[in-house]
Design a protein around this motif. Structure first.
Motif, PDB file in Angstrom:
ATOM      1  N   GLY A 161       0.780  -1.228   0.000  1.00 13.52           N
ATOM      2  CA  GLY A 161       0.000   0.000   0.000  1.00 13.52           C
ATOM      3  C   GLY A 161       0.811   1.275   0.000  1.00 13.52           C
ATOM      4  O   GLY A 161       0.252   2.367   0.003  1.00 13.52           O
ATOM      5  N   CYS A 162       2.131   1.178  -0.021  1.00 14.75           N
ATOM      6  CA  CYS A 162       2.980   2.372  -0.062  1.00 14.75           C
ATOM      7  C   CYS A 162       2.895   3.040  -1.431  1.00 14.75           C
ATOM      8  O   CYS A 162       2.566   2.411  -2.434  1.00 14.75           O
ATOM      9  CB  CYS A 162       4.433   2.009   0.211  1.00 14.75           C
ATOM     10  SG  CYS A 162       4.793   1.663   1.918  1.00 14.75           S
ATOM     11  N   SER A 163       3.237   4.312  -1.471  1.00 14.25           N
ATOM     12  CA  SER A 163       3.381   5.036  -2.722  1.00 14.25           C
ATOM     13  C   SER A 163       4.864   5.152  -3.036  1.00 14.25           C
ATOM     14  O   SER A 163       5.668   5.418  -2.148  1.00 14.25           O
ATOM     15  CB  SER A 163       2.790   6.441  -2.614  1.00 14.25           C
ATOM     16  OG  SER A 163       1.410   6.378  -2.427  1.00 14.25           O
ATOM     17  N   LEU A 164       5.214   4.943  -4.298  1.00 11.07           N
ATOM     18  CA  LEU A 164       6.587   5.109  -4.757  1.00 11.07           C
ATOM     19  C   LEU A 164       6.610   6.234  -5.778  1.00 11.07           C
ATOM     20  O   LEU A 164       5.849   6.202  -6.747  1.00 11.07           O
ATOM     21  CB  LEU A 164       7.104   3.833  -5.421  1.00 11.07           C
ATOM     22  CG  LEU A 164       6.998   2.526  -4.648  1.00 11.07           C
ATOM     23  CD1 LEU A 164       7.572   1.387  -5.477  1.00 11.07           C
ATOM     24  CD2 LEU A 164       7.694   2.626  -3.316  1.00 11.07           C
ATOM     25  N   VAL A 165       7.465   7.205  -5.572  1.00  6.86           N
ATOM     26  CA  VAL A 165       7.654   8.273  -6.542  1.00  6.86           C
ATOM     27  C   VAL A 165       9.012   8.027  -7.179  1.00  6.86           C
ATOM     28  O   VAL A 165      10.045   8.195  -6.542  1.00  6.86           O
ATOM     29  CB  VAL A 165       7.575   9.662  -5.882  1.00  6.86           C
ATOM     30  CG1 VAL A 165       7.805  10.749  -6.922  1.00  6.86           C
ATOM     31  CG2 VAL A 165       6.221   9.843  -5.192  1.00  6.86           C
ATOM     32  N   VAL A 166       8.980   7.580  -8.442  1.00 16.80           N
ATOM     33  CA  VAL A 166      10.187   7.126  -9.128  1.00 16.80           C
ATOM     34  C   VAL A 166      10.605   8.147 -10.174  1.00 16.80           C
ATOM     35  O   VAL A 166       9.788   8.596 -10.984  1.00 16.80           O
ATOM     36  CB  VAL A 166       9.945   5.762  -9.806  1.00 16.80           C
ATOM     37  CG1 VAL A 166      11.173   5.324 -10.575  1.00 16.80           C
ATOM     38  CG2 VAL A 166       9.559   4.716  -8.771  1.00 16.80           C
ATOM     39  N   THR A 167      11.887   8.504 -10.165  1.00 17.33           N
ATOM     40  CA  THR A 167      12.461   9.361 -11.199  1.00 17.33           C
ATOM     41  C   THR A 167      13.479   8.531 -11.959  1.00 17.33           C
ATOM     42  O   THR A 167      14.420   7.986 -11.375  1.00 17.33           O
ATOM     43  CB  THR A 167      13.131  10.609 -10.592  1.00 17.33           C
ATOM     44  OG1 THR A 167      12.150  11.332  -9.855  1.00 17.33           O
ATOM     45  CG2 THR A 167      13.717  11.494 -11.686  1.00 17.33           C
ATOM     46  N   GLN A 168      13.239   8.397 -13.272  1.00 17.28           N
ATOM     47  CA  GLN A 168      14.107   7.604 -14.136  1.00 17.28           C
ATOM     48  C   GLN A 168      14.157   8.282 -15.494  1.00 17.28           C
ATOM     49  O   GLN A 168      13.124   8.609 -16.063  1.00 17.28           O
ATOM     50  CB  GLN A 168      13.542   6.186 -14.248  1.00 17.28           C
ATOM     51  CG  GLN A 168      14.409   5.224 -15.002  1.00 17.28           C
ATOM     52  CD  GLN A 168      13.831   3.808 -14.984  1.00 17.28           C
ATOM     53  OE1 GLN A 168      12.704   3.576 -14.587  1.00 17.28           O
ATOM     54  NE2 GLN A 168      14.619   2.867 -15.428  1.00 17.28           N
ATOM     55  N   TYR A 169      15.345   8.501 -15.999  1.00 16.65           N
ATOM     56  CA  TYR A 169      15.555   9.156 -17.296  1.00 16.65           C
ATOM     57  C   TYR A 169      14.856  10.513 -17.375  1.00 16.65           C
ATOM     58  O   TYR A 169      14.265  10.866 -18.384  1.00 16.65           O
ATOM     59  CB  TYR A 169      15.100   8.251 -18.445  1.00 16.65           C
ATOM     60  CG  TYR A 169      15.766   6.909 -18.454  1.00 16.65           C
ATOM     61  CD1 TYR A 169      17.144   6.797 -18.491  1.00 16.65           C
ATOM     62  CD2 TYR A 169      15.012   5.749 -18.394  1.00 16.65           C
ATOM     63  CE1 TYR A 169      17.762   5.560 -18.483  1.00 16.65           C
ATOM     64  CE2 TYR A 169      15.619   4.501 -18.390  1.00 16.65           C
ATOM     65  CZ  TYR A 169      16.994   4.418 -18.439  1.00 16.65           C
ATOM     66  OH  TYR A 169      17.600   3.185 -18.424  1.00 16.65           O
ATOM     67  N   GLY A 170      14.891  11.266 -16.286  1.00 19.79           N
ATOM     68  CA  GLY A 170      14.345  12.616 -16.278  1.00 19.79           C
ATOM     69  C   GLY A 170      12.837  12.710 -16.134  1.00 19.79           C
ATOM     70  O   GLY A 170      12.276  13.793 -16.179  1.00 19.79           O
TER      71      GLY A 170
END
Length: 120
Positions: free
Chosen positions: A83-92
């Motif tokens: 149930g966690c939220s992931l904020v992913v930054t990949q390739y800008g």
């Protein structure tokens, strides 16, 4: 270099992990997010997409639903509750995902099944 380090060397993104918690208000229960991990290395791989899995063409004037599943790969040392939220930054590009259940853990990495539910 051991096997875990070799896999980690392929991680080309970073993620912030937020756990949802409820705090008691006077009349209603309010939801808040607590930051568990900041800028932790990860990799994202799309596992399903297209009309076969629910991405249907839309008519003019409708919002296109981006509803596909991906896997996020990360160190097995992280403890990421369901149930966690992931904020992913990949390739800008930064994308917000919601975890679906418990991660699958291996000695060298873990696979976290996530869903992105945004509109185009």
């Amino acid at each position: 270099m051991n096997e875990e380090q070799i896999i980690a060397s392929t991680f080309d993104g970073v993620m912030d992990v937020y756990e949802r918690r409820y705090k008691e208000g006077k009349l209603i229960q309010e939801e808040e997010e607590n930051l568990l991990y900041k800028r932790f290395p990860c990799a994202v791989s799309r596992s399903r997409s297209g009309a076969r899995y629910g991405n249907q063409p839309v008519k003019q004037g409708q919002a296109a639903a981006l509803n596909y599943e991906t896997k996020v790969f990360a160190s097995p040392k992280l403890s990421i509750p369901a149930g966690c939220s992931l904020v992913v930054t990949q390739y800008g590009k930064t994308v917000r995902y919601v975890t679906c259940g418990e991660p699958v853990r291996y000695p060298t990495h873990q696979e976290i099944l996530v869903v992105r539910e945004d509109y185009a």
